[in-house]
Motif scaffolding. Structure first.
Motif, PDB file in Angstrom:
ATOM      1  N   PRO A 217      15.568  63.997  38.171  1.00  0.00           N
ATOM      2  CA  PRO A 217      14.297  64.403  38.795  1.00  0.00           C
ATOM      3  C   PRO A 217      13.807  65.793  38.396  1.00  0.00           C
ATOM      4  CG  PRO A 217      15.811  63.487  40.432  1.00  0.00           C
ATOM      5  CD  PRO A 217      16.597  63.694  39.175  1.00  0.00           C
ATOM      6  N   LYS A 218      14.706  66.767  38.289  1.00  0.00           N
ATOM      7  CA  LYS A 218      14.282  68.138  38.018  1.00  0.00           C
ATOM      8  C   LYS A 218      13.858  68.296  36.565  1.00  0.00           C
ATOM      9  CE  LYS A 218      17.195  70.220  41.610  1.00  0.00           C
ATOM     10  NZ  LYS A 218      18.307  71.171  41.903  1.00  0.00           N
ATOM     11  N   LEU A 219      12.596  68.710  36.385  1.00  0.00           N
ATOM     12  CA  LEU A 219      12.042  69.019  35.068  1.00  0.00           C
ATOM     13  C   LEU A 219      11.955  67.811  34.137  1.00  0.00           C
ATOM     14  CD1 LEU A 219      13.899  72.405  34.352  1.00  0.00           C
ATOM     15  CD2 LEU A 219      11.616  72.107  35.315  1.00  0.00           C
ATOM     16  N   ALA A 220      12.150  66.606  34.686  1.00  0.00           N
ATOM     17  CA  ALA A 220      12.215  65.406  33.847  1.00  0.00           C
ATOM     18  C   ALA A 220      13.262  65.583  32.746  1.00  0.00           C
ATOM     19  CB  ALA A 220      10.855  65.058  33.253  1.00  0.00           C
ATOM     20  N   ALA A 221      14.311  66.337  33.064  1.00  0.00           N
ATOM     21  CA  ALA A 221      15.416  66.514  32.105  1.00  0.00           C
ATOM     22  C   ALA A 221      16.103  65.174  31.887  1.00  0.00           C
ATOM     23  CB  ALA A 221      16.417  67.539  32.639  1.00  0.00           C
ATOM     24  N   PHE A 222      16.636  64.988  30.696  1.00  0.00           N
ATOM     25  CA  PHE A 222      17.329  63.728  30.437  1.00  0.00           C
ATOM     26  C   PHE A 222      18.465  63.916  29.438  1.00  0.00           C
ATOM     27  CE2 PHE A 222      13.934  63.948  27.315  1.00  0.00           C
ATOM     28  CZ  PHE A 222      14.436  63.371  26.150  1.00  0.00           C
ATOM     29  N   ASN A 223      19.497  63.130  29.663  1.00  0.00           N
ATOM     30  CA  ASN A 223      20.587  63.036  28.695  1.00  0.00           C
ATOM     31  C   ASN A 223      20.151  62.122  27.566  1.00  0.00           C
ATOM     32  OD1 ASN A 223      22.314  64.600  30.210  1.00  0.00           O
ATOM     33  ND2 ASN A 223      23.565  62.915  30.963  1.00  0.00           N
ATOM     34  N   ILE A 224      20.392  62.560  26.357  1.00  0.00           N
ATOM     35  CA  ILE A 224      20.186  61.714  25.192  1.00  0.00           C
ATOM     36  C   ILE A 224      21.463  61.731  24.371  1.00  0.00           C
ATOM     37  CG2 ILE A 224      19.076  63.616  23.902  1.00  0.00           C
ATOM     38  CD1 ILE A 224      17.398  61.408  22.489  1.00  0.00           C
ATOM     39  N   SER A 225      21.899  60.566  23.942  1.00  0.00           N
ATOM     40  CA  SER A 225      23.208  60.442  23.298  1.00  0.00           C
ATOM     41  C   SER A 225      23.095  59.889  21.892  1.00  0.00           C
ATOM     42  CB  SER A 225      24.114  59.519  24.118  1.00  0.00           C
ATOM     43  OG  SER A 225      24.328  60.035  25.414  1.00  0.00           O
ATOM     44  N   TRP A 226      23.918  60.456  21.012  1.00  0.00           N
ATOM     45  CA  TRP A 226      24.159  59.868  19.695  1.00  0.00           C
ATOM     46  C   TRP A 226      25.551  59.269  19.715  1.00  0.00           C
ATOM     47  CZ3 TRP A 226      28.015  60.260  16.160  1.00  0.00           C
ATOM     48  CH2 TRP A 226      27.801  59.612  14.937  1.00  0.00           C
TER      49      TRP A 226
ATOM     50  N   GLY B  76      27.965  66.697  16.805  1.00  0.00           N
ATOM     51  CA  GLY B  76      26.792  67.484  17.170  1.00  0.00           C
ATOM     52  C   GLY B  76      25.737  67.516  16.084  1.00  0.00           C
ATOM     53  N   THR B  77      26.172  67.502  14.838  1.00  0.00           N
ATOM     54  CA  THR B  77      25.226  67.470  13.722  1.00  0.00           C
ATOM     55  C   THR B  77      24.400  66.196  13.749  1.00  0.00           C
ATOM     56  OG1 THR B  77      26.622  68.878  12.335  1.00  0.00           O
ATOM     57  CG2 THR B  77      25.017  67.488  11.204  1.00  0.00           C
ATOM     58  N   ARG B  78      25.058  65.078  13.998  1.00  0.00           N
ATOM     59  CA  ARG B  78      24.332  63.802  14.064  1.00  0.00           C
ATOM     60  C   ARG B  78      23.367  63.789  15.252  1.00  0.00           C
ATOM     61  NH1 ARG B  78      24.990  63.569   9.923  1.00  0.00           N
ATOM     62  NH2 ARG B  78      22.750  63.227  10.150  1.00  0.00           N
ATOM     63  N   LEU B  79      23.810  64.303  16.396  1.00  0.00           N
ATOM     64  CA  LEU B  79      22.932  64.384  17.568  1.00  0.00           C
ATOM     65  C   LEU B  79      21.677  65.187  17.242  1.00  0.00           C
ATOM     66  CD1 LEU B  79      22.398  64.151  20.704  1.00  0.00           C
ATOM     67  CD2 LEU B  79      23.666  66.303  20.895  1.00  0.00           C
TER      68      LEU B  79
ATOM     69  N   THR C 278      26.393  64.039  23.441  1.00  0.00           N
ATOM     70  CA  THR C 278      25.283  63.962  24.388  1.00  0.00           C
ATOM     71  C   THR C 278      24.761  65.364  24.667  1.00  0.00           C
ATOM     72  OG1 THR C 278      26.062  61.947  25.484  1.00  0.00           O
ATOM     73  CG2 THR C 278      24.675  63.418  26.798  1.00  0.00           C
ATOM     74  N   ALA C 279      23.451  65.471  24.844  1.00  0.00           N
ATOM     75  CA  ALA C 279      22.838  66.713  25.319  1.00  0.00           C
ATOM     76  C   ALA C 279      21.825  66.364  26.395  1.00  0.00           C
ATOM     77  CB  ALA C 279      22.149  67.459  24.183  1.00  0.00           C
ATOM     78  N   CYS C 280      21.714  67.227  27.394  1.00  0.00           N
ATOM     79  CA  CYS C 280      20.669  67.110  28.399  1.00  0.00           C
ATOM     80  C   CYS C 280      19.554  68.068  27.990  1.00  0.00           C
ATOM     81  CB  CYS C 280      21.196  67.453  29.784  1.00  0.00           C
ATOM     82  SG  CYS C 280      19.980  67.215  31.098  1.00  0.00           S
ATOM     83  N   ILE C 281      18.338  67.553  27.843  1.00  0.00           N
ATOM     84  CA  ILE C 281      17.255  68.364  27.305  1.00  0.00           C
ATOM     85  C   ILE C 281      16.012  68.305  28.198  1.00  0.00           C
ATOM     86  CG2 ILE C 281      18.103  67.976  24.971  1.00  0.00           C
ATOM     87  CD1 ILE C 281      15.672  66.160  24.480  1.00  0.00           C
TER      88      ILE C 281
END
Length: 208
Positions: free
Chosen positions: A154-163, A52-55, A115-118
């Motif tokens: 589609p909702k809020l243009a949310a996206f998963n981003i992964s380290w 999580g720190t690296r992400l 991974t986090a969805c933001i």
């Protein structure tokens, strides 16, 4: 650090600062966990904190620094929480989520990841007006090179981003048009894609 077995220990875990703007507590909220009453607590806190720190430091902080405030929609999932979401709540099987949403498990290659969805707040007016989620996708692809893949919704243009320890940038979308936008080997993978996000930057007043 062992898996928290008390409220006090869980509070201590939540107070771990992953980066300038993010604490571990920010990453533990889950609607699935709340609805089904499943604790969303890592079995291996040290591995979850390391990933999580690296992400946060390598990916989320650079986005915040350039685009402003972001919100976390979904981040860490315990194995039990992820399993509860398989199928009916769009979670992939646990093994596929190791070193992704399941931060406290290494993947089949022994690598760690997170991974986090933001949601990017200042992108929303542009997205609501145009529906052009690709502007944000290409901006992140061009400006946050350490990411190990983006998946847009589609909702809020949310996206998963992964380290990940072995990153391989890509863009996939569940928003129309669905499918791969880019990945290694595709003709559009390299180079600048500024034509895709120039209007967004101007509208948002981002001059860089």
């Amino acid at each position: 650090m062992r898996r928290p077995g008390s409220v006090s220990a869980l509070e201590d875990l939540g107070r771990v600062r992953l980066s300038e703007n993010f604490f571990m507590r920010d990453m533990l909220y889950s609607e699935i966990a709340n609805h089904y009453g499943i604790p969303n607590i890592p079995d291996d806190p040290e591995l979850a904190i390391a990933a999580g720190t690296r992400l946060c430091e390598d990916l989320l902080e650079p986005i915040c620094a350039k685009l402003g405030r972001i919100s976390i929609r979904s981040a860490f999932r315990s194995c039990a929480v992820n399993e509860a979401g398989i199928g009916k709540h769009n979670c992939a099987r646990n093994e596929a989520n190791y070193a992704a949403h399941i931060w406290d498990r290494r993947d089949a290659d022994g690598c760690m990841g997170a991974t986090a969805c933001i949601v990017v707040h200042n992108f929303l007016p542009y997205y609501e007006r145009t529906g052009h989620w690709q502007a944000l996708a290409w901006w992140v692809h061009d400006h946050v090179p350490g990411n190990a893949g983006l998946t847009f919704f589609p909702k809020l243009a949310a996206f998963n981003i992964s380290w990940h320890e072995k990153p391989e940038r890509s863009i996939y979308s569940y928003a129309a048009p669905k499918g791969w936008v880019t990945k290694p080997g595709m003709d559009n993978y390299e180079g600048s894609h500024a034509d895709q996000y120039r209007d967004y930057l101007v509208e948002a007043g981002l001059n860089f």
